[in-house]
Enzyme design. Structure first.
Site, mmCIF file in Angstrom:
data_model
loop_
_atom_site.group_PDB
_atom_site.id
_atom_site.type_symbol
_atom_site.label_atom_id
_atom_site.label_comp_id
_atom_site.label_asym_id
_atom_site.label_seq_id
_atom_site.Cartn_x
_atom_site.Cartn_y
_atom_site.Cartn_z
ATOM 1 N N TYR A 147 0.762 -1.101 0.128
ATOM 2 C CA TYR A 147 0.074 -0.226 -0.006
ATOM 3 C C TYR A 147 0.768 1.439 0.013
ATOM 4 O O TYR A 147 0.535 2.544 -0.127
ATOM 5 C CB TYR A 147 -0.942 -0.129 1.239
ATOM 6 C CG TYR A 147 -2.178 -0.934 1.121
ATOM 7 C CD1 TYR A 147 -2.199 -2.003 0.290
ATOM 8 C CD2 TYR A 147 -2.952 -1.146 2.177
ATOM 9 C CE1 TYR A 147 -3.080 -2.955 0.104
ATOM 10 C CE2 TYR A 147 -4.030 -1.933 2.055
ATOM 11 C CZ TYR A 147 -3.920 -2.953 1.238
ATOM 12 O OH TYR A 147 -5.075 -4.034 1.178
ATOM 13 N N LYS A 207 4.030 -15.129 1.751
ATOM 14 C CA LYS A 207 3.830 -16.035 0.409
ATOM 15 C C LYS A 207 4.942 -16.244 0.151
ATOM 16 O O LYS A 207 5.835 -15.836 -1.118
ATOM 17 C CB LYS A 207 2.826 -15.319 -0.666
ATOM 18 C CG LYS A 207 2.361 -16.060 -1.749
ATOM 19 C CD LYS A 207 1.410 -16.907 -1.759
ATOM 20 C CE LYS A 207 1.021 -17.550 -2.854
ATOM 21 N NZ LYS A 207 0.118 -18.705 -2.563
ATOM 22 N N ASP A 239 -2.712 -17.989 1.533
ATOM 23 C CA ASP A 239 -3.694 -18.908 1.201
ATOM 24 C C ASP A 239 -4.197 -19.933 2.088
ATOM 25 O O ASP A 239 -5.388 -20.027 2.368
ATOM 26 C CB ASP A 239 -3.698 -19.360 -0.321
ATOM 27 C CG ASP A 239 -2.317 -19.952 -0.522
ATOM 28 O OD1 ASP A 239 -1.490 -19.766 0.465
ATOM 29 O OD2 ASP A 239 -1.932 -20.391 -1.646
ATOM 30 N N ASP A 263 -4.622 -6.692 5.766
ATOM 31 C CA ASP A 263 -5.990 -5.936 5.675
ATOM 32 C C ASP A 263 -6.948 -7.055 5.201
ATOM 33 O O ASP A 263 -8.234 -6.920 5.684
ATOM 34 C CB ASP A 263 -5.806 -4.999 4.426
ATOM 35 C CG ASP A 263 -6.975 -4.228 3.989
ATOM 36 O OD1 ASP A 263 -7.904 -3.990 4.688
ATOM 37 O OD2 ASP A 263 -7.172 -3.513 2.821
ATOM 38 N N ASP A 267 -10.478 -8.688 7.828
ATOM 39 C CA ASP A 267 -11.844 -8.635 7.459
ATOM 40 C C ASP A 267 -12.511 -9.943 7.494
ATOM 41 O O ASP A 267 -13.581 -10.086 7.999
ATOM 42 C CB ASP A 267 -11.861 -7.970 6.180
ATOM 43 C CG ASP A 267 -11.883 -6.104 6.141
ATOM 44 O OD1 ASP A 267 -11.613 -5.823 7.342
ATOM 45 O OD2 ASP A 267 -12.612 -5.605 5.421
HETATM 46 C C1 IPM Z 1 -8.589 -0.620 6.386
HETATM 47 C C2 IPM Z 1 -8.688 0.041 5.001
HETATM 48 C C3 IPM Z 1 -8.007 1.026 4.856
HETATM 49 C C4 IPM Z 1 -6.617 0.306 4.967
HETATM 50 C C5 IPM Z 1 -8.335 1.622 3.532
HETATM 51 C C6 IPM Z 1 -9.588 2.334 3.387
HETATM 52 C C7 IPM Z 1 -7.053 2.709 2.971
HETATM 53 O O1 IPM Z 1 -9.435 -0.890 4.124
HETATM 54 O O2 IPM Z 1 -8.460 0.027 7.505
HETATM 55 O O3 IPM Z 1 -8.317 -1.798 6.633
HETATM 56 O O4 IPM Z 1 -6.343 -0.664 4.192
HETATM 57 O O5 IPM Z 1 -5.670 0.724 5.364
HETATM 58 MG MG MG Z 2 -9.469 -2.946 5.125
#
Ligand code: IPM
Ligand code: MG
Length: 379
Positions: A147, A207, A239, A263, A267
């Site tokens: 990122y 990975k 994975d 990230d 989630d």
């Molecule tokens: C998160 C979000 C952010 C990130 C995005 C919006 C830049 O997805 O906090 O996970 O990945 O840092």
């Molecule tokens: Mg995120």
């Protein structure tokens, strides 16, 4: 307790940001009143809200407020349907969120995913997969990796097809995944220290069968692990980690990963506790003079589809406020007060729509503000 005010920059931002911020502040005010914690909360614009008011996603006065605060509490930034209105670098995710991370060197992102048995019904997995409850902390490197690294661009290149066929211009986009050994080392220490205080296991995700960054990652993490002989280290391909989170979530204690992997996996882990609306996020830097600056927010985004309807789940941000009290202000007991209040209202059946089952008579559907009220009352 010190009477110096604890300064918080409250940046509500976009989409559901303002609604959930209202509830988080409500809960913090309850803490202030009930437990005499001297909070000084100052609000300022960020994201599209700031672009509309002041022409940029992170205006100078907002940044100045952050600099004189002990922590940032942030609702959400970004409204994808407005993205084409400004150049990529000026969009809130990059110009505000990523910039704040870099500005304050908030390289350690912590996302605690906790499903105590009393909340087991929020989990989409069968009970036998939940064991005695799920309790994972995702430690994500958050100022490097895919990122942040350069080059990052979209360019026109000449595409050579077959001999004899004229070359043609084609768009080509580049992102870069790069990490230095220093960046890996410092985030690895965060993970091992976190694990040492928990169940003493680090699963380092990479990975390494493909990526250069991952090969270095594995080497450096293994090296750092020698300083933590009481902590068990396992390496896992990303994975595999994605499947193991669904099949055997109880095998994980601390998951350590690069920015992108973290990230995504955080989630995924949030789904284990029913909704990304339940998952808080803490981005912290190195402690300086005994203080750790941090940015605290929900793991999820601005959810424009449900914004302004008083239906969003404010719990992720409320739990983020708890993390702020713990990490930036050293108030672990008050962080627990908030966490216990959240657990209580969930156990009592309060449910925003994302975690509410229509078939379950014990579920009490509530709005964003009713959820905030219930948690503040439980403080
Ligand atoms: C998160 C979000 C952010 C990130 C995005 C919006 C830049 O997805 O906090 O996970 O990945 O840092
Ligand atoms: Mg995120």
């Amino acid at each position: 307790m010190s009477t110096t005010a604890l300064k918080i920059a409250a940046l509500a931002g976009d989409g559901i940001g303002p609604e959930i911020m209202r509830e988080a502040i409500k809960v913090l005010r309850a803490i202030q009143k009930k437990h005499a914690v001297p909070l000084e909360i100052t609000e300022a614009p960020v994201g599209w809200d700031a672009i509309d008011k002041q022409g940029e996603a992170l205006p100078a006065n907002t940044l100045a407020l952050c600099k004189k605060s002990g922590a940032i509490l942030l609702g959400a930034v970004g409204l994808h349907y407005r993205d084409s209105a400004v150049p990529k670098e000026k969009r809130p995710e990059r110009a505000a969120l990523l910039r704040l991370g870099k500005q304050f060197d908030l390289y350690a992102n912590l996302r605690p995913v906790k499903l105590p048995p009393v909340l087991a019904h929020l989990c989409p997995l069968r009970p036998e997969r939940q064991g005695d409850g799920i309790d994972i902390t995702v430690v994500r490197e958050s100022t490097g990796g895919l990122y942040y690294a350069y080059p990052r661009k979209t360019e026109d290149v000449l595409e050579v097809k077959e001999p004899g066929i004229p070359t043609q211009r084609v768009a080509r986009a580049v992102d870069t995944m790069a990490l230095t050994a220093t960046e890996i080392e410092r985030i690895a220490h965060v993970a091992f220290r976190a694990a040492w205080l928990r169940r003493k296991k680090v699963t380092s995700v990479d990975k390494a069968n493909i990526l250069e960054t991952s090969i270095l990652w594995r080497e450096v993490v293994t090296e750092v692990s020698r300083q933590y002989p009481q902590v068990t280290l396992e390496h896992m391909l990303v994975d595999t980690a994605a499947t193991q989170l669904m099949l055997q979530p109880t095998r994980f204690d601390v998951i350590l990963c690069e920015n992108t992997f973290g990230d995504i996996l955080a989630d995924e882990a949030a789904a284990l506790v029913g909704s990304v609306g339940m998952l808080p996020s803490a981005s912290i830097g190195e402690p300086r003079q005994g203080r750790t600056f941090g940015l605290y927010k929900p793991a999820g985004g601005s959810a424009p589809d449900i914004a302004g309807k008083n239906v969003a789940n404010p719990i992720a941000l409320i739990l983020a406020a708890a993390l702020m009290l713990r990490y930036s202000f050293g108030l672990d007991p008050r962080a627990r007060t908030i966490e216990n209040a959240v657990a209580k209202v969930i156990a009592d059946g309060y449910r925003t729509q994302d975690i509410c089952r229509l078939t379950e008579a014990k579920d009490r559907p509530v709005s964003t503000s009713e959820m905030g009220d219930a948690i503040a009352d439980a403080i």
